[in-house]
Scaffold this active site. Structure first.
Site, PDB file in Angstrom:
ATOM      1  N   GLY A  14       0.773  -1.243   0.000  1.00 47.43           N
ATOM      2  CA  GLY A  14       0.000   0.000   0.000  1.00 47.43           C
ATOM      3  C   GLY A  14       0.802   1.290   0.000  1.00 47.43           C
ATOM      4  O   GLY A  14       0.324   2.314   0.479  1.00 47.43           O
ATOM      5  N   ASN A  16       1.525   3.121  -2.611  1.00 45.46           N
ATOM      6  CA  ASN A  16       0.801   4.080  -3.470  1.00 45.46           C
ATOM      7  C   ASN A  16      -0.430   4.622  -2.756  1.00 45.46           C
ATOM      8  O   ASN A  16      -0.751   5.803  -2.872  1.00 45.46           O
ATOM      9  CB  ASN A  16       0.414   3.429  -4.801  1.00 45.46           C
ATOM     10  CG  ASN A  16       1.554   3.480  -5.801  1.00 45.46           C
ATOM     11  OD1 ASN A  16       1.869   4.536  -6.348  1.00 45.46           O
ATOM     12  ND2 ASN A  16       2.217   2.343  -6.000  1.00 45.46           N
ATOM     13  N   MET A  92      -4.175  -7.062  -6.991  1.00 41.84           N
ATOM     14  CA  MET A  92      -3.662  -8.168  -7.796  1.00 41.84           C
ATOM     15  C   MET A  92      -4.733  -9.050  -8.437  1.00 41.84           C
ATOM     16  O   MET A  92      -4.508 -10.225  -8.680  1.00 41.84           O
ATOM     17  CB  MET A  92      -2.703  -9.023  -6.949  1.00 41.84           C
ATOM     18  CG  MET A  92      -1.494  -8.246  -6.438  1.00 41.84           C
ATOM     19  SD  MET A  92      -0.633  -7.306  -7.724  1.00 41.84           S
ATOM     20  CE  MET A  92       0.247  -8.622  -8.542  1.00 41.84           C
ATOM     21  N   ARG A  93      -5.883  -8.476  -8.704  1.00 44.94           N
ATOM     22  CA  ARG A  93      -6.958  -9.214  -9.357  1.00 44.94           C
ATOM     23  C   ARG A  93      -7.401  -8.492 -10.613  1.00 44.94           C
ATOM     24  O   ARG A  93      -7.518  -7.265 -10.600  1.00 44.94           O
ATOM     25  CB  ARG A  93      -8.184  -9.263  -8.439  1.00 44.94           C
ATOM     26  CG  ARG A  93      -8.343 -10.526  -7.759  1.00 44.94           C
ATOM     27  CD  ARG A  93      -9.253 -10.418  -6.562  1.00 44.94           C
ATOM     28  NE  ARG A  93      -8.649 -11.218  -5.548  1.00 44.94           N
ATOM     29  CZ  ARG A  93      -8.721 -12.534  -5.534  1.00 44.94           C
ATOM     30  NH1 ARG A  93      -9.462 -13.169  -6.406  1.00 44.94           N
ATOM     31  NH2 ARG A  93      -8.084 -13.227  -4.620  1.00 44.94           N
ATOM     32  N   LEU A  95     -10.098  -7.192 -13.044  1.00 49.48           N
ATOM     33  CA  LEU A  95     -11.508  -6.839 -12.847  1.00 49.48           C
ATOM     34  C   LEU A  95     -12.346  -7.387 -13.993  1.00 49.48           C
ATOM     35  O   LEU A  95     -11.893  -7.472 -15.128  1.00 49.48           O
ATOM     36  CB  LEU A  95     -11.666  -5.318 -12.781  1.00 49.48           C
ATOM     37  CG  LEU A  95     -10.896  -4.590 -11.675  1.00 49.48           C
ATOM     38  CD1 LEU A  95     -11.314  -3.122 -11.635  1.00 49.48           C
ATOM     39  CD2 LEU A  95     -11.101  -5.242 -10.311  1.00 49.48           C
ATOM     40  N   ASN A 109      -5.534   2.702 -12.824  1.00 47.87           N
ATOM     41  CA  ASN A 109      -4.518   1.768 -12.324  1.00 47.87           C
ATOM     42  C   ASN A 109      -3.139   2.377 -12.548  1.00 47.87           C
ATOM     43  O   ASN A 109      -2.953   3.178 -13.463  1.00 47.87           O
ATOM     44  CB  ASN A 109      -4.610   0.439 -13.084  1.00 47.87           C
ATOM     45  CG  ASN A 109      -3.587  -0.569 -12.586  1.00 47.87           C
ATOM     46  OD1 ASN A 109      -3.391  -0.727 -11.367  1.00 47.87           O
ATOM     47  ND2 ASN A 109      -2.910  -1.250 -13.493  1.00 47.87           N
ATOM     48  N   HIS A 111       0.856   1.223 -13.230  1.00 48.63           N
ATOM     49  CA  HIS A 111       1.653   0.063 -13.638  1.00 48.63           C
ATOM     50  C   HIS A 111       3.135   0.448 -13.654  1.00 48.63           C
ATOM     51  O   HIS A 111       3.489   1.514 -14.170  1.00 48.63           O
ATOM     52  CB  HIS A 111       1.203  -0.399 -15.034  1.00 48.63           C
ATOM     53  CG  HIS A 111       1.953  -1.600 -15.489  1.00 48.63           C
ATOM     54  ND1 HIS A 111       1.735  -2.859 -14.957  1.00 48.63           N
ATOM     55  CD2 HIS A 111       2.961  -1.736 -16.391  1.00 48.63           C
ATOM     56  CE1 HIS A 111       2.567  -3.713 -15.526  1.00 48.63           C
ATOM     57  NE2 HIS A 111       3.314  -3.071 -16.393  1.00 48.63           N
ATOM     58  N   ASP A 147      -3.941  -4.199 -18.156  1.00 48.44           N
ATOM     59  CA  ASP A 147      -2.955  -3.161 -18.460  1.00 48.44           C
ATOM     60  C   ASP A 147      -3.101  -2.597 -19.869  1.00 48.44           C
ATOM     61  O   ASP A 147      -2.098  -2.274 -20.533  1.00 48.44           O
ATOM     62  CB  ASP A 147      -1.518  -3.712 -18.247  1.00 48.44           C
ATOM     63  CG  ASP A 147      -1.275  -4.128 -16.815  1.00 48.44           C
ATOM     64  OD1 ASP A 147      -1.901  -3.542 -15.910  1.00 48.44           O
ATOM     65  OD2 ASP A 147      -0.465  -5.046 -16.595  1.00 48.44           O
TER      66      ASP A 147
HETATM   67  C1  GRF Z   1       3.334  -0.871  -7.649  1.00 54.18           C
HETATM   68  O1  GRF Z   1       4.587  -1.092  -8.205  1.00 54.18           O
HETATM   69  C2  GRF Z   1       2.307  -0.645  -8.714  1.00 54.18           C
HETATM   70  O2  GRF Z   1       2.811  -0.035  -9.850  1.00 54.18           O
HETATM   71  C3  GRF Z   1       1.865  -2.054  -9.049  1.00 54.18           C
HETATM   72  O3  GRF Z   1       1.870  -2.729  -7.823  1.00 54.18           O
HETATM   73  C4  GRF Z   1       2.792  -2.121  -6.934  1.00 54.18           C
HETATM   74  C5  GRF Z   1       2.051  -1.774  -5.704  1.00 54.18           C
HETATM   75  O4  GRF Z   1       2.872  -1.276  -4.690  1.00 54.18           O
HETATM   76  N1  GRF Z   1       0.580  -2.046  -9.702  1.00 54.18           N
HETATM   77  P1  GRF Z   1       2.245  -0.667  -3.379  1.00 54.18           P
HETATM   78  O5  GRF Z   1       1.345  -1.729  -2.766  1.00 54.18           O
HETATM   79  O6  GRF Z   1       1.454   0.551  -3.770  1.00 54.18           O
HETATM   80  O7  GRF Z   1       3.394  -0.326  -2.500  1.00 54.18           O
END
Ligand code: GRF
Length: 203
Positions: A14, A16, A92-93, A95, A109, A111, A147
């Site tokens: 988490g 981000n 990680m799913r 949608l 999202n 990436h 993606d």
């Molecule tokens: C990040 O690298 C993001 O780009 C990818 O998953 C990772 C999540 O990291 N989709 P965090 O859980 O936000 O630290």
């Protein structure tokens, strides 16, 4: 002006989410995090949210007979919390069309690569192994194909000769933490205009 409400979906550490929460806490921010939902009970994102007094809910996929039913529970919670925007932050799913249809052009999202290069769960490792000299991060709208949705913004990150997956991922992550809140702010201010695959940013 009323702030837009964000629902964040996260599966992991988490960081981000943290960057989004911190940005929303700044003066003049146009958005606020209304709810954080995880598909994993042990996601650190849930703790980050609770620490800031934000509603944090684990919705166990194993308790539902199908992906759609799991998403129905997520949509219900998002709607109860009046989410205008859904941000995937390490969710990680994949949608389904169900949730995407409920939030058309309102799911983002991030990436860790420059899409359309290196989609999937190992963007940084795949870029490094391929031998590219520049990678980076991408924020895009979410469509059913992984993606693949219209790209909103990207930031390049140079690959160094002595980079490991960890060092490259770390530099990309720093950029993610700046880029995601910026894009959310643009969305919140109604500045993103989707035209087919292209996203224009209004002044
Ligand atoms: C990040 O690298 C993001 O780009 C990818 O998953 C990772 C999540 O990291 N989709 P965090 O859980 O936000 O630290």
């Amino acid at each position: 002006m009323a702030k837009i409400k964000i629902g964040v979906l996260a599966s992991g550490r988490g960081s981000n989410l943290q960057a989004i929460i911190d940005a929303c806490g700044k003066k003049n921010s146009a958005a606020e995090v209304a709810v954080v939902i995880s598909d994993r009970a042990d996601s650190y994102a849930l703790i980050r949210a609770k620490t800031r007094g934000i509603k944090a809910v684990f919705i166990d996929p194993a308790s539902y007979a199908s992906r759609k039913l799991h998403e129905k529970a997520i949509v219900k919670l998002l709607q109860q919390n009046k989410a205008d925007l859904v941000c995937l932050a390490g969710y990680m799913r994949l949608l389904t069309g169900f949730i995407i249809g409920k939030f058309k052009n309102r799911i983002l999202n991030i990436h860790p690569a420059l899409l359309p290069a290196f989609p999937g769960a190992h963007g940084q490792k795949d870029a490094l192994n391929y031998g590219v000299k520049v990678s980076g991060c991408t924020v895009h709208f979410v469509v059913e194909k992984m993606d693949f949705g219209p790209i909103i913004a990207q930031v390049p990150v140079l690959v160094a000769e002595n980079d490991s997956v960890e060092t490259l991922a770390g530099r990309i992550l720093k950029q993610e933490h700046k880029l995601y809140p910026k894009v959310i702010e643009l969305f919140a201010k109604g500045k993103l205009q989707v035209k087919g695959r292209r996203v224009n940013i209004k002044n």
